[in-house]
Design a protein around this motif. Sequence first.
Motif, PDB file in Angstrom:
ATOM      1  N   ASP A  24     -47.171  -7.441  93.919  1.00 38.01           N
ATOM      2  CA  ASP A  24     -48.136  -8.280  93.241  1.00 38.01           C
ATOM      3  C   ASP A  24     -50.068  -7.039  92.277  1.00 38.01           C
ATOM      4  OD1 ASP A  24     -46.838 -10.667  93.010  1.00 38.01           O
ATOM      5  OD2 ASP A  24     -48.073 -12.207  94.794  1.00 38.01           O
ATOM      6  N   ILE A  25     -50.107  -6.175  93.141  1.00 35.87           N
ATOM      7  CA  ILE A  25     -50.819  -5.793  92.995  1.00 35.87           C
ATOM      8  C   ILE A  25     -50.744  -4.890  91.803  1.00 35.87           C
ATOM      9  CG2 ILE A  25     -52.643  -4.103  94.205  1.00 35.87           C
ATOM     10  CD1 ILE A  25     -51.662  -4.430  96.299  1.00 35.87           C
ATOM     11  N   LEU A  26     -49.626  -4.342  91.637  1.00 32.55           N
ATOM     12  CA  LEU A  26     -48.767  -4.138  90.665  1.00 32.55           C
ATOM     13  C   LEU A  26     -49.050  -4.307  89.171  1.00 32.55           C
ATOM     14  CD1 LEU A  26     -48.053  -1.222  90.749  1.00 32.55           C
ATOM     15  CD2 LEU A  26     -45.821  -1.206  90.305  1.00 32.55           C
ATOM     16  N   SER A  27     -48.575  -5.656  89.720  1.00 32.90           N
ATOM     17  CA  SER A  27     -49.271  -6.457  88.212  1.00 32.90           C
ATOM     18  C   SER A  27     -50.253  -7.284  87.964  1.00 32.90           C
ATOM     19  CB  SER A  27     -47.539  -7.446  88.820  1.00 32.90           C
ATOM     20  OG  SER A  27     -48.360  -9.273  89.097  1.00 32.90           O
ATOM     21  N   ALA A  80     -56.872  -0.515  95.862  1.00 36.09           N
ATOM     22  CA  ALA A  80     -55.964  -0.914  95.449  1.00 36.09           C
ATOM     23  C   ALA A  80     -55.233  -1.306  93.606  1.00 36.09           C
ATOM     24  CB  ALA A  80     -55.485  -1.897  95.788  1.00 36.09           C
ATOM     25  N   ALA A  81     -56.715  -0.738  93.262  1.00 38.99           N
ATOM     26  CA  ALA A  81     -57.782  -0.945  91.592  1.00 38.99           C
ATOM     27  C   ALA A  81     -56.954  -0.026  91.138  1.00 38.99           C
ATOM     28  CB  ALA A  81     -59.396  -1.023  91.297  1.00 38.99           C
ATOM     29  N   PRO A  82     -56.368   1.626  91.545  1.00 38.26           N
ATOM     30  CA  PRO A  82     -55.838   1.832  90.577  1.00 38.26           C
ATOM     31  C   PRO A  82     -54.094   1.716  90.197  1.00 38.26           C
ATOM     32  CG  PRO A  82     -57.097   3.484  92.444  1.00 38.26           C
ATOM     33  CD  PRO A  82     -56.933   2.406  92.800  1.00 38.26           C
ATOM     34  N   LEU A  83     -54.133   0.845  91.388  1.00 37.26           N
ATOM     35  CA  LEU A  83     -51.791   0.609  90.991  1.00 37.26           C
ATOM     36  C   LEU A  83     -52.174  -0.395  90.180  1.00 37.26           C
ATOM     37  CD1 LEU A  83     -51.950   1.597  94.041  1.00 37.26           C
ATOM     38  CD2 LEU A  83     -50.600  -0.771  95.003  1.00 37.26           C
ATOM     39  N   ALA A  84     -53.100  -1.218  89.639  1.00 37.01           N
ATOM     40  CA  ALA A  84     -52.309  -1.601  88.553  1.00 37.01           C
ATOM     41  C   ALA A  84     -52.572  -0.585  87.194  1.00 37.01           C
ATOM     42  CB  ALA A  84     -53.372  -3.385  88.419  1.00 37.01           C
ATOM     43  N   GLU A  85     -53.433   0.050  87.638  1.00 40.52           N
ATOM     44  CA  GLU A  85     -53.466   0.987  86.471  1.00 40.52           C
ATOM     45  C   GLU A  85     -51.896   2.057  86.052  1.00 40.52           C
ATOM     46  OE1 GLU A  85     -56.406   4.025  85.712  1.00 40.52           O
ATOM     47  OE2 GLU A  85     -57.811   2.165  86.616  1.00 40.52           O
ATOM     48  N   LEU A  86     -51.159   2.211  86.873  1.00 40.08           N
ATOM     49  CA  LEU A  86     -50.418   2.960  86.944  1.00 40.08           C
ATOM     50  C   LEU A  86     -49.057   1.737  86.758  1.00 40.08           C
ATOM     51  CD1 LEU A  86     -50.418   4.677  90.700  1.00 40.08           C
ATOM     52  CD2 LEU A  86     -50.540   5.606  88.246  1.00 40.08           C
ATOM     53  N   ALA A  87     -49.127   0.727  86.745  1.00 37.94           N
ATOM     54  CA  ALA A  87     -47.862   0.068  86.284  1.00 37.94           C
ATOM     55  C   ALA A  87     -47.120   0.535  85.572  1.00 37.94           C
ATOM     56  CB  ALA A  87     -49.021  -1.508  86.306  1.00 37.94           C
ATOM     57  N   ASP A  88     -48.038   0.298  84.441  1.00 32.45           N
ATOM     58  CA  ASP A  88     -46.732   0.800  82.667  1.00 32.45           C
ATOM     59  C   ASP A  88     -46.058   1.933  83.495  1.00 32.45           C
ATOM     60  OD1 ASP A  88     -47.073  -1.456  81.447  1.00 32.45           O
ATOM     61  OD2 ASP A  88     -48.937  -0.812  80.954  1.00 32.45           O
ATOM     62  N   ASP A  89     -46.971   2.941  83.652  1.00 30.01           N
ATOM     63  CA  ASP A  89     -46.761   4.512  83.902  1.00 30.01           C
ATOM     64  C   ASP A  89     -44.943   4.321  84.992  1.00 30.01           C
ATOM     65  OD1 ASP A  89     -48.093   5.496  82.554  1.00 30.01           O
ATOM     66  OD2 ASP A  89     -49.677   6.138  84.042  1.00 30.01           O
ATOM     67  N   ALA A  95     -37.191   3.527  84.154  1.00 30.27           N
ATOM     68  CA  ALA A  95     -36.364   3.173  83.662  1.00 30.27           C
ATOM     69  C   ALA A  95     -35.824   4.308  82.691  1.00 30.27           C
ATOM     70  CB  ALA A  95     -37.145   2.307  82.082  1.00 30.27           C
ATOM     71  N   ARG A  96     -36.715   5.250  82.025  1.00 29.00           N
ATOM     72  CA  ARG A  96     -36.663   6.712  82.377  1.00 29.00           C
ATOM     73  C   ARG A  96     -35.564   7.063  83.590  1.00 29.00           C
ATOM     74  NH1 ARG A  96     -35.114   9.777  78.965  1.00 29.00           N
ATOM     75  NH2 ARG A  96     -36.167  12.603  78.951  1.00 29.00           N
ATOM     76  N   ALA A  97     -35.666   7.340  84.273  1.00 27.84           N
ATOM     77  CA  ALA A  97     -34.669   7.732  85.695  1.00 27.84           C
ATOM     78  C   ALA A  97     -33.175   6.558  84.851  1.00 27.84           C
ATOM     79  CB  ALA A  97     -35.309   7.383  86.383  1.00 27.84           C
ATOM     80  N   ALA A  98     -33.523   5.031  85.155  1.00 27.68           N
ATOM     81  CA  ALA A  98     -32.139   4.746  85.251  1.00 27.68           C
ATOM     82  C   ALA A  98     -31.144   4.733  84.102  1.00 27.68           C
ATOM     83  CB  ALA A  98     -32.329   2.902  84.933  1.00 27.68           C
ATOM     84  N   ALA A  99     -32.210   4.970  82.184  1.00 27.12           N
ATOM     85  CA  ALA A  99     -31.217   5.825  81.353  1.00 27.12           C
ATOM     86  C   ALA A  99     -30.202   6.396  81.700  1.00 27.12           C
ATOM     87  CB  ALA A  99     -32.116   5.232  80.438  1.00 27.12           C
ATOM     88  N   LEU A 100     -30.989   7.905  82.216  1.00 28.13           N
ATOM     89  CA  LEU A 100     -30.230   9.375  83.029  1.00 28.13           C
ATOM     90  C   LEU A 100     -29.475   8.704  83.913  1.00 28.13           C
ATOM     91  CD1 LEU A 100     -33.955  11.829  82.297  1.00 28.13           C
ATOM     92  CD2 LEU A 100     -31.654  11.377  81.266  1.00 28.13           C
ATOM     93  N   GLY A 101     -28.965   7.639  84.680  1.00 25.16           N
ATOM     94  CA  GLY A 101     -28.246   7.764  85.774  1.00 25.16           C
ATOM     95  C   GLY A 101     -29.035   8.120  87.409  1.00 25.16           C
ATOM     96  N   VAL A 102     -29.728   8.469  86.616  1.00 24.75           N
ATOM     97  CA  VAL A 102     -30.714   8.782  88.699  1.00 24.75           C
ATOM     98  C   VAL A 102     -31.050   7.880  89.502  1.00 24.75           C
ATOM     99  CG1 VAL A 102     -32.445  10.117  89.457  1.00 24.75           C
ATOM    100  CG2 VAL A 102     -31.751  10.729  87.008  1.00 24.75           C
ATOM    101  N   SER A 103     -31.042   7.538  90.147  1.00 25.12           N
ATOM    102  CA  SER A 103     -31.333   5.728  91.261  1.00 25.12           C
ATOM    103  C   SER A 103     -32.333   6.026  91.684  1.00 25.12           C
ATOM    104  CB  SER A 103     -29.908   6.044  92.395  1.00 25.12           C
ATOM    105  OG  SER A 103     -30.848   7.070  93.308  1.00 25.12           O
ATOM    106  N   PRO A 104     -33.187   4.283  92.280  1.00 24.94           N
ATOM    107  CA  PRO A 104     -34.163   4.263  92.291  1.00 24.94           C
ATOM    108  C   PRO A 104     -34.517   5.709  94.018  1.00 24.94           C
ATOM    109  CG  PRO A 104     -33.501   2.334  92.007  1.00 24.94           C
ATOM    110  CD  PRO A 104     -31.994   3.399  91.467  1.00 24.94           C
ATOM    111  N   THR A 105     -33.664   5.650  94.629  1.00 24.78           N
ATOM    112  CA  THR A 105     -33.625   6.250  95.589  1.00 24.78           C
ATOM    113  C   THR A 105     -34.249   7.843  95.509  1.00 24.78           C
ATOM    114  OG1 THR A 105     -31.996   4.609  96.841  1.00 24.78           O
ATOM    115  CG2 THR A 105     -32.749   6.402  97.618  1.00 24.78           C
ATOM    116  N   THR A 106     -33.252   8.379  94.485  1.00 28.29           N
ATOM    117  CA  THR A 106     -33.759   9.227  94.208  1.00 28.29           C
ATOM    118  C   THR A 106     -34.783   9.867  93.481  1.00 28.29           C
ATOM    119  OG1 THR A 106     -31.198   9.713  94.081  1.00 28.29           O
ATOM    120  CG2 THR A 106     -32.340  11.411  93.095  1.00 28.29           C
ATOM    121  N   LEU A 107     -34.770   8.850  92.709  1.00 28.09           N
ATOM    122  CA  LEU A 107     -36.681   9.110  92.146  1.00 28.09           C
ATOM    123  C   LEU A 107     -37.521   9.165  92.866  1.00 28.09           C
ATOM    124  CD1 LEU A 107     -38.504   9.030  89.646  1.00 28.09           C
ATOM    125  CD2 LEU A 107     -37.995   7.169  89.210  1.00 28.09           C
TER     126      LEU A 107
END
Lengths: 116, 348
Positions: A24-27, A80-89, A95-107
Amino acid sequence: MLVRIDADSATAIFDQVAASVRADILSGRLGPGDRLPAAREVADALDINVHTVLHAYQQLRDEGLVDLRRGRGAVISRGAAPLAELADDVRALVARAAALGVSPTTLASLVKENAP
Amino acid sequence: MTDVPLAADVRRSRTGFIWVGVVAPSALLALAAAVVLAWMPELPDPIATHWGTGGVDGFLPRAAFLPALLGICGGVLLFDAILAVVSPRMPQSSTKPPVRAWSATSKLLGAMNLGLGAGFALLLVSSAGIQRGLADATDAPGIGGWAALAMLAMVVFAVVGWFVQPKSPDYGPVVAAQAESLPLAGTERAAWFGTASMARTGVVVLLVALGLLVLMTVFWIARGADGWQVLVATTLLIAILTVTMLVFRVRIDRRGLLVRSLIGWPRTRIPLDDIDDVATATIDPLREFGGWGWRIAVDGRRGVVLRAGEALQVTRAKGRVFVVTVDGAAEAAAVLQTLRLGSKDDRS
């Protein structure tokens, strides 16, 4: 504030509660100064232990996202404010990791190892 | 706050309101004041200002007569006017622009102002008129006939004031959007927490009204008039009610929807199986609900209306509709909808 927990998940319940707040902070739905519901309320609503919720709030405090004050409850901190700024990154990286087949845990471990 | 220009129909309604609800009653009061001022040397000092069942029972120094009565009436007129003129400028929330609307409630305030001005002007002139030439105000005759006439004038002028003002712009039916639902795994549990707090304009209106009431109470006690206990009790009750209306907590969980004032009362609980439909709606407090707080609308909807803009709207099994103006209403609606459909699946 939306809190979701899955009792069958391998992730600890307190971690899932903390993750819900973080999402919720991120969004941007929660920002500095916003008050989190009382731990007792959250525990009652989700049918979990109060200490589990308090554990989640304490973890968020250790991450610098939440201020815990006696009598005032848990309030989203200014840190907590900078978190929302990082959301897009973050979204782009996942998304890029998923496209390359890297799992969230690995990431996640890659990000951790890269930390100075 | 960016200043969006008012639509032509809103501007016409506002002009009508200013003439009917501000200029006309002020003119009537000024006329009455001029007449009383001309009679001043012939009036007794102190002058009778209140009549009870046994005749005159309230007095004021002659010099205070006009300022006191004009002050009371003027204060009410001003309060109504500010409420009507400011309400179309209310922001919906911190992110959305204000609703530029003129409501039937504002039109009613204008009509009431005209009635009030006319009734008060007549009371002012008649109560002074029957005391002309008296040495002692206790000899003043009864005022019952004049009071009845003033009441009649109040009603007649209010009705006229309503019809003289232009028709309020038509805004069409309530816009309600069906709630979406949330992807939730079978073993997952979800709960949603939100806060509904009073818009700043609403707080100002409530506090000003409360302030006027406290002033009136103090004035009453200072005069030592009978029945001040009732007034103090009423003022206290209204003060408590005002405080209960400022902040509400909203909670959605496996049991349903819970909307509760910060101090615990009033509270509304709607169980999941009592919910027929979940939606979000856009709400205009003054136009649809006649104000802010725990409200019942003309169309039968009821609930917690603390600001303009997005609200969670729940239709109960018996057709009764409940609303709450909570931030993040769309998400709240989705969570409630998901939980409701989930609990239905469990039972079938």
